[in-house]
Design a protein around this motif. Structure first.
Motif, PDB file in Angstrom:
ATOM      1  N   ARG A 113       6.805  -1.122   1.943  1.00 52.10           N
ATOM      2  CA  ARG A 113       5.546  -0.688   2.140  1.00 52.10           C
ATOM      3  C   ARG A 113       4.653  -1.956   2.459  1.00 52.10           C
ATOM      4  O   ARG A 113       3.746  -1.601   3.401  1.00 52.10           O
ATOM      5  CB  ARG A 113       4.836  -0.327   0.705  1.00 52.10           C
ATOM      6  N   LEU A 114       4.847  -3.063   2.104  1.00 48.48           N
ATOM      7  CA  LEU A 114       4.350  -4.332   2.442  1.00 48.48           C
ATOM      8  C   LEU A 114       4.503  -4.453   3.963  1.00 48.48           C
ATOM      9  O   LEU A 114       3.348  -4.650   4.873  1.00 48.48           O
ATOM     10  CB  LEU A 114       4.672  -5.360   1.562  1.00 48.48           C
ATOM     11  N   LEU A 115       5.584  -4.474   4.396  1.00 48.22           N
ATOM     12  CA  LEU A 115       5.895  -4.508   5.716  1.00 48.22           C
ATOM     13  C   LEU A 115       5.178  -3.642   6.754  1.00 48.22           C
ATOM     14  O   LEU A 115       4.724  -3.999   7.575  1.00 48.22           O
ATOM     15  CB  LEU A 115       7.524  -4.802   6.069  1.00 48.22           C
ATOM     16  N   ALA A 116       5.231  -2.450   6.202  1.00 49.43           N
ATOM     17  CA  ALA A 116       4.777  -1.294   7.060  1.00 49.43           C
ATOM     18  C   ALA A 116       2.987  -1.524   6.922  1.00 49.43           C
ATOM     19  O   ALA A 116       2.449  -1.478   8.094  1.00 49.43           O
ATOM     20  CB  ALA A 116       4.990  -0.004   6.295  1.00 49.43           C
ATOM     21  N   PHE A 117       2.496  -1.783   5.946  1.00 59.21           N
ATOM     22  CA  PHE A 117       1.163  -2.267   5.906  1.00 59.21           C
ATOM     23  C   PHE A 117       0.793  -3.559   6.979  1.00 59.21           C
ATOM     24  O   PHE A 117      -0.023  -3.412   7.898  1.00 59.21           O
ATOM     25  CB  PHE A 117       0.502  -2.596   4.597  1.00 59.21           C
ATOM     26  N   ALA A 179       1.374   4.137   6.103  1.00 62.21           N
ATOM     27  CA  ALA A 179       0.474   2.889   6.187  1.00 62.21           C
ATOM     28  C   ALA A 179      -0.743   3.340   6.998  1.00 62.21           C
ATOM     29  O   ALA A 179      -1.723   2.919   6.843  1.00 62.21           O
ATOM     30  CB  ALA A 179       1.360   1.831   6.673  1.00 62.21           C
ATOM     31  N   ARG A 180      -0.374   3.679   8.258  1.00 65.54           N
ATOM     32  CA  ARG A 180      -1.574   4.154   9.188  1.00 65.54           C
ATOM     33  C   ARG A 180      -2.571   5.150   8.304  1.00 65.54           C
ATOM     34  O   ARG A 180      -3.808   4.843   8.563  1.00 65.54           O
ATOM     35  CB  ARG A 180      -0.951   4.846  10.285  1.00 65.54           C
ATOM     36  N   GLY A 181      -1.950   6.135   7.820  1.00 68.04           N
ATOM     37  CA  GLY A 181      -2.790   7.296   7.262  1.00 68.04           C
ATOM     38  C   GLY A 181      -3.514   6.475   6.242  1.00 68.04           C
ATOM     39  O   GLY A 181      -4.787   6.853   6.124  1.00 68.04           O
ATOM     40  N   SER A 182      -3.145   5.682   5.364  1.00 64.15           N
ATOM     41  CA  SER A 182      -3.894   4.976   4.224  1.00 64.15           C
ATOM     42  C   SER A 182      -4.873   4.084   4.732  1.00 64.15           C
ATOM     43  O   SER A 182      -5.970   4.091   4.289  1.00 64.15           O
ATOM     44  CB  SER A 182      -2.850   4.069   3.369  1.00 64.15           C
ATOM     45  N   ARG A 183      -4.304   3.497   5.809  1.00 59.42           N
ATOM     46  CA  ARG A 183      -5.247   2.578   6.620  1.00 59.42           C
ATOM     47  C   ARG A 183      -6.760   3.372   7.063  1.00 59.42           C
ATOM     48  O   ARG A 183      -7.790   3.041   6.790  1.00 59.42           O
ATOM     49  CB  ARG A 183      -4.971   1.721   7.638  1.00 59.42           C
ATOM     50  N   LEU A 184      -6.539   4.562   7.781  1.00 60.99           N
ATOM     51  CA  LEU A 184      -7.629   5.133   8.080  1.00 60.99           C
ATOM     52  C   LEU A 184      -8.450   6.027   6.859  1.00 60.99           C
ATOM     53  O   LEU A 184      -9.510   6.032   7.022  1.00 60.99           O
ATOM     54  CB  LEU A 184      -6.778   6.615   9.102  1.00 60.99           C
ATOM     55  N   TRP A 185      -7.853   6.485   6.136  1.00 59.06           N
ATOM     56  CA  TRP A 185      -8.262   7.034   4.759  1.00 59.06           C
ATOM     57  C   TRP A 185      -9.618   5.794   4.202  1.00 59.06           C
ATOM     58  O   TRP A 185     -10.596   6.125   3.993  1.00 59.06           O
ATOM     59  CB  TRP A 185      -7.453   7.422   3.905  1.00 59.06           C
ATOM     60  N   LYS A 186      -8.936   4.625   4.046  1.00 59.07           N
ATOM     61  CA  LYS A 186      -9.592   3.583   3.577  1.00 59.07           C
ATOM     62  C   LYS A 186     -10.853   3.275   4.755  1.00 59.07           C
ATOM     63  O   LYS A 186     -12.093   3.141   4.170  1.00 59.07           O
ATOM     64  CB  LYS A 186      -8.911   2.094   3.361  1.00 59.07           C
ATOM     65  N   ARG A 187     -10.771   3.271   5.856  1.00 60.63           N
ATOM     66  CA  ARG A 187     -11.863   3.143   6.596  1.00 60.63           C
ATOM     67  C   ARG A 187     -12.699   4.424   6.633  1.00 60.63           C
ATOM     68  O   ARG A 187     -13.922   4.067   6.907  1.00 60.63           O
ATOM     69  CB  ARG A 187     -11.150   3.074   8.310  1.00 60.63           C
TER      70      ARG A 187
END
Ligand SMILES: [Fe+2]
Ligand SMILES: [Fe+2]
Length: 248
Positions: A113-117, A179-187
């Motif tokens: 998960r860390l590497l994907a993030f 990871a992309r989805g979670s980043r977009l959600w946080k944005r």
């Protein structure tokens, strides 16, 4: 590497980097994010059970700490060139930091998960630093820093992908999408919170200027109708209070 969103936001990036004070603030903010990210990745190096990842995380952490140092030094040098004067009307920054490592969580995160993030964050950083490099064309020293950092970010982007594919050969693509989805959600949450704050301010202002004035007008009219000075209490009410007292 350049995301369509960054292409669309180019005029905003231009506005941020075009002003001296905003440029200094942005460099100093980057210094913080890179240094914090470096510390977090150092922690990841302590926690991982994988010897190869430990070595790569260490190298990565050293790079990020070095980036923080470069940004801080450049920001300080620009400040020395001209003492900072708060002449700009808006000194904030409507865009997220270049790296996005401020969202990084290490504790309890497995390596995949860390590497994907990290891969998603490094890819975004590389794209953004490419834009910044062009926007500071008038400032060769800052441009040279972006060029140097961009090379490191591309290395980070590539090694995180290769290592993710090594440790999760079957699900590495899915991990990256997640990871992309979670980043977009946080944005999205960040933007939604900012819009809610603006909306709240507008609503309070409307209440103040539209709903309150009629009440103020009625209060003033009632005040004009009141006789000045003391007003005698009606007799009947006075008697009833007296009779009540006599009961006790
Ligand atoms: Fe970096
Ligand atoms: Fe990086």
């Amino acid at each position: 590497m350049l995301s369509p969103m960054d292409g669309l936001l180019r005029p905003v990036h231009q506005w941020v980097w075009g002003d001296f004070d905003r440029r200094v603030r942005k460099l100093l903010a980057f210094a913080e994010v890179e240094t914090d990210g470096g510390r977090d990745i150092l922690r990841a190096a302590e926690l991982t059970p994988d010897p190869l990842l430990r070595r790569l995380y260490l190298e990565h952490a050293i790079d990020e700490l070095h980036h923080g140092h470069l940004f801080r030094e450049r920001g300080a040098a620009l400040l020395r060139q001209r003492s900072a004067r708060a002449t700009t009307r808006f000194n904030g920054n409507p865009l997220p930091g270049g790296h996005g490592l401020d969202d990084l969580r290490i504790e309890g995160e497995p390596d995949h998960r860390l590497l994907a993030f990290l891969h998603v964050a490094e890819k975004a950083a590389a794209g953004r630093f490419m834009i910044y490099r062009e926007l500071v064309d008038d400032d060769p020293a800052t441009r040279a820093i972006f060029e140097q950092i961009l090379r490191d970010e591309v290395f980070h982007m590539n090694y995180t992908y290769t290592q993710l594919a090594r440790i999760s050969p079957r699900s590495h693509r899915w991990q990256i999408w997640r990871a992309r989805g979670s980043r977009l959600w946080k944005r999205y949450l960040r933007v939604a919170a900012a819009i809610a704050a603006v909306f709240g301010t507008v609503m309070i202002s409307l209440l103040y200027f539209i709903v309150l004035p009629p009440f103020a007008w009625f209060a003033r009219r009632a005040e004009r109708r009141e006789a000045p000075g003391w007003t005698p209490i009606p007799g009947r009410r006075h008697d009833s209070s007296e009779s009540r007292h006599s009961q006790y």
